[in-house]
Design a protein around this motif. Structure first.
Motif, PDB file in Angstrom:
ATOM      1  N   ALA A   1      -0.721   4.635  -1.709  1.00 38.65           N
ATOM      2  CA  ALA A   1      -0.091   5.195  -2.906  1.00 38.65           C
ATOM      3  C   ALA A   1      -0.979   4.945  -4.130  1.00 38.65           C
ATOM      4  CB  ALA A   1       1.288   4.569  -3.110  1.00 38.65           C
TER       5      ALA A   1
ATOM      6  N   THR B   1       0.805  -1.229   0.000  1.00 45.24           N
ATOM      7  CA  THR B   1       0.000   0.000   0.000  1.00 45.24           C
ATOM      8  C   THR B   1       0.831   1.268   0.000  1.00 45.24           C
ATOM      9  OG1 THR B   1      -0.190  -0.045   2.415  1.00 45.24           O
ATOM     10  CG2 THR B   1      -1.917  -1.170   1.142  1.00 45.24           C
ATOM     11  N   ASP B   2       2.087   1.216   0.534  1.00 42.91           N
ATOM     12  CA  ASP B   2       2.927   2.418   0.525  1.00 42.91           C
ATOM     13  C   ASP B   2       3.905   2.425  -0.643  1.00 42.91           C
ATOM     14  OD1 ASP B   2       4.650   0.447   1.345  1.00 42.91           O
ATOM     15  OD2 ASP B   2       5.087   1.323   3.305  1.00 42.91           O
TER      16      ASP B   2
ATOM     17  N   THR C   1      -5.797   2.860   8.826  1.00 48.54           N
ATOM     18  CA  THR C   1      -5.931   4.269   9.222  1.00 48.54           C
ATOM     19  C   THR C   1      -6.603   5.088   8.130  1.00 48.54           C
ATOM     20  OG1 THR C   1      -3.690   4.731   8.414  1.00 48.54           O
ATOM     21  CG2 THR C   1      -3.943   4.170  10.759  1.00 48.54           C
ATOM     22  N   SER C   2      -6.347   4.738   6.879  1.00 49.37           N
ATOM     23  CA  SER C   2      -6.983   5.457   5.777  1.00 49.37           C
ATOM     24  C   SER C   2      -8.479   5.198   5.747  1.00 49.37           C
ATOM     25  CB  SER C   2      -6.352   5.036   4.453  1.00 49.37           C
ATOM     26  OG  SER C   2      -7.034   5.586   3.354  1.00 49.37           O
TER      27      SER C   2
ATOM     28  N   GLY D   1      -6.592   8.742   7.881  1.00 46.75           N
ATOM     29  CA  GLY D   1      -5.147   8.870   7.689  1.00 46.75           C
ATOM     30  C   GLY D   1      -4.777   9.031   6.231  1.00 46.75           C
ATOM     31  N   ASP D   2      -3.469   9.003   5.960  1.00 43.66           N
ATOM     32  CA  ASP D   2      -2.996   9.143   4.584  1.00 43.66           C
ATOM     33  C   ASP D   2      -3.543   8.027   3.703  1.00 43.66           C
ATOM     34  OD1 ASP D   2      -1.555  11.364   5.325  1.00 43.66           O
ATOM     35  OD2 ASP D   2       0.318  10.254   5.631  1.00 43.66           O
ATOM     36  N   ASN D   3      -3.840   8.362   2.452  1.00 46.25           N
ATOM     37  CA  ASN D   3      -4.302   7.357   1.507  1.00 46.25           C
ATOM     38  C   ASN D   3      -3.155   6.479   1.035  1.00 46.25           C
ATOM     39  OD1 ASN D   3      -7.012   8.134   1.472  1.00 46.25           O
ATOM     40  ND2 ASN D   3      -6.657   9.658  -0.135  1.00 46.25           N
TER      41      ASN D   3
ATOM     42  N   ASP E   1       3.305  -2.419   8.123  1.00 41.11           N
ATOM     43  CA  ASP E   1       3.013  -1.013   7.846  1.00 41.11           C
ATOM     44  C   ASP E   1       1.952  -0.865   6.754  1.00 41.11           C
ATOM     45  OD1 ASP E   1       4.963  -0.523   9.662  1.00 41.11           O
ATOM     46  OD2 ASP E   1       6.457   0.196   8.225  1.00 41.11           O
TER      47      ASP E   1
ATOM     48  N   LEU F   1      -1.400   1.260   7.339  1.00 45.22           N
ATOM     49  CA  LEU F   1      -1.721   2.394   6.471  1.00 45.22           C
ATOM     50  C   LEU F   1      -3.130   2.268   5.916  1.00 45.22           C
ATOM     51  CD1 LEU F   1      -1.026   4.933   4.821  1.00 45.22           C
ATOM     52  CD2 LEU F   1       0.029   3.431   3.108  1.00 45.22           C
TER      53      LEU F   1
END
Length: 448
Positions: free
Chosen positions: A419, A393-394, A409-410, A415-417, A402, A406
């Motif tokens: 990538a 995802t990142d 939290t999204s 949280g951050d979306n 992680d 991610l």
């Protein structure tokens, strides 16, 4: 927004009465922009400029500044909007303000094509330009006519070039496109241009039979302008060269009193693509490019036989065949959607690269759970990650805890979306060398 239309024109040698071509220029967006300076380049070998014709009575040429044409083939004109009428939004078709009128110079038509392309392009405004003539760039602005100095405030302007397509020979075209590696069916449009009376057409399609197969031919409905409800056209398959043949009845097409067809959309060809499991051998008549050809039947000629490889064997010098190009794209996926699940999903429309919001391909809680299970409690035979690219995802090239955090939290605390591509389908163009793979990709077809 300033735009030049794309214009189609038919040249019929020996019977052409007029070669005059009119190309609209449109404006959209900021209604306060009452000043437009045009600088347009054109192909002097194909077109001869005749006049700039005002189409909207609210627009006039700047007093004392007539339209000028320089020896290099550049039209220069300055226009003022006297009325300030509403204009379409920037993404809509602009208001037709003026037309560029040309005469066609028909000599030296190329022998390897069946239409001539004459581009028309704006000279864009460049504030850093060192030109000595300020009238050599296209710009739009707000002119304060109450000020004695005629102060001008420039506004940001988007320019869209255009051109003239001159059809001067019979031709067959098929629309191109691209698919992901996933097995799927897709549809390509079939067009015909013919400069005389016509009642039928026998078409041959050459393609690599290891990866492609023509499964249906849908004629267009003349009255509704869409796929006809009648049964699909009969298809005759062949192996040498690999491909298929079919016949279309074109009775009723053409323009009254002229009979010619100008890139008429006459049918849709539905293919099946085998996906990444099979590798093509390039044995299609066009090698890696798959060809569509045809034999035009002109009244009152008898219908020729079909199933004889028309695309490969056609020797009619008056008929021009154009290849259809198919691109195999990197897998399309949504970052976080680890099993490429689909809910009410349909391919994008109108050639768009992204699905509409009404089609859900975004990840859910189950995707985060699948990443955690894959990391810490894998069950043989029950792996739920079928697209490793989506699980990263990142987009760092590794699948770790992680990535699950991610995504959680999204989804739940803003949280951050993940990538890109997210939340709509796309390819991982940023790090293509990582090659994590996506065994089950989303079935996206892109028109070309």
């Amino acid at each position: 927004m300033l735009s030049i239309d794309d214009v189609d024109f038919v040249y019929k040698a020996g019977v052409q009465e007029s070669t005059r071509i009119s190309v609209p220029i449109r404006i959209a967006g900021n209604r306060q922009a009452n000043y437009v300076q045009l600088s347009i380049d054109y192909d002097r070998e194909r077109l001869s400029f005749s006049e700039l014709r005002i189409e909207d009575e609210q627009w006039v040429l700047w007093p004392g500044m007539p339209v000028a044409v320089d020896p290099e083939g550049r039209i220069l004109a300055t226009l003022i909007d006297l009325g300030g009428a509403p204009r379409p939004l920037p993404h809509e078709q602009g208001r037709h303000v003026v037309s560029l009128v040309y005469d066609l110079l028909p000599g030296n038509l190329p022998a390897d094509n069946y239409r001539l392309l004459a581009p028309l392009s704006f000279t864009p405004f460049d504030p850093q330009s060192l030109t000595q003539d300020p009238r050599e760039e296209t710009l739009a602005g707000i002119l304060d006519r109450s000020d004695e100095d005629a102060a001008l405030q420039l506004v940001q302007t988007h320019l869209a070039d255009g051109g003239v397509s001159v059809y001067y020979a019979n031709g067959i075209e098929i629309g191109g496109g691209g698919m992901t590696f996933r097995e799927q069916s897709f549809t390509l449009p079939l067009y015909i241009t013919h400069l005389g009376e016509i009642d039928a057409i026998s078409v041959g399609v050459d393609y690599d039979e290891l990866i492609l197969n023509l499964i249906r031919v849908h004629p267009r409905d003349l009255s509704a302008g869409e796929i006809a409800p009648a049964n699909p056209t009969a298809i005759f398959y062949r192996s040498s060269p690999a491909g298929a043949d079919f016949r279309l009845d074109l009775s009723g097409y053409g323009e009254e009193a002229s009979g010619f067809l100008l890139r008429e959309h006459v049918a849709d060809l539905e293919f099946h693509y085998a996906g990444s499991v099979e590798v093509g051998d390039g044995a299609g008549q066009g090698g890696p490019v798959n060809f569509v050809g045809a034999q035009l039947i002109v009244q009152p000629s008898l219908m020729r036989g079909i199933g004889e490889g028309r695309a490969a064997g056609n020797r009619n010098q008056g008929l021009k065949l154009l290849p259809a190009r198919l691109r195999i794209l990197r897998p399309y996926f949504v970052r976080g959607n680890v099993d490429s699940s689909i809910l009410g999903y349909n391919p994008p429309e109108d050639g768009a690269a992204l699905a509409r919001e009404t089609f859900r391909t975004a990840p859910t809680l189950s995707d985060s759970v699948a990443i955690l299970r894959w990391l810490f409690a894998p069950e043989p035979g029950r792996e739920s990650i079928t697209c490793m690219e989506a699980a990263d995802t990142d987009d760092d090239g590794n699948i770790q805890i992680d990535d699950a955090v991610l995504l959680l939290t999204s989804l739940f605390i803003g949280g951050d979306n993940p990538a890109a591509p997210f939340p709509y389908p796309g390819a991982d163009s940023a790090h293509p060398a990582l090659g994590m793979g996506c065994d089950v990709a989303l079935p996206v077809f892109i028109g070309d």
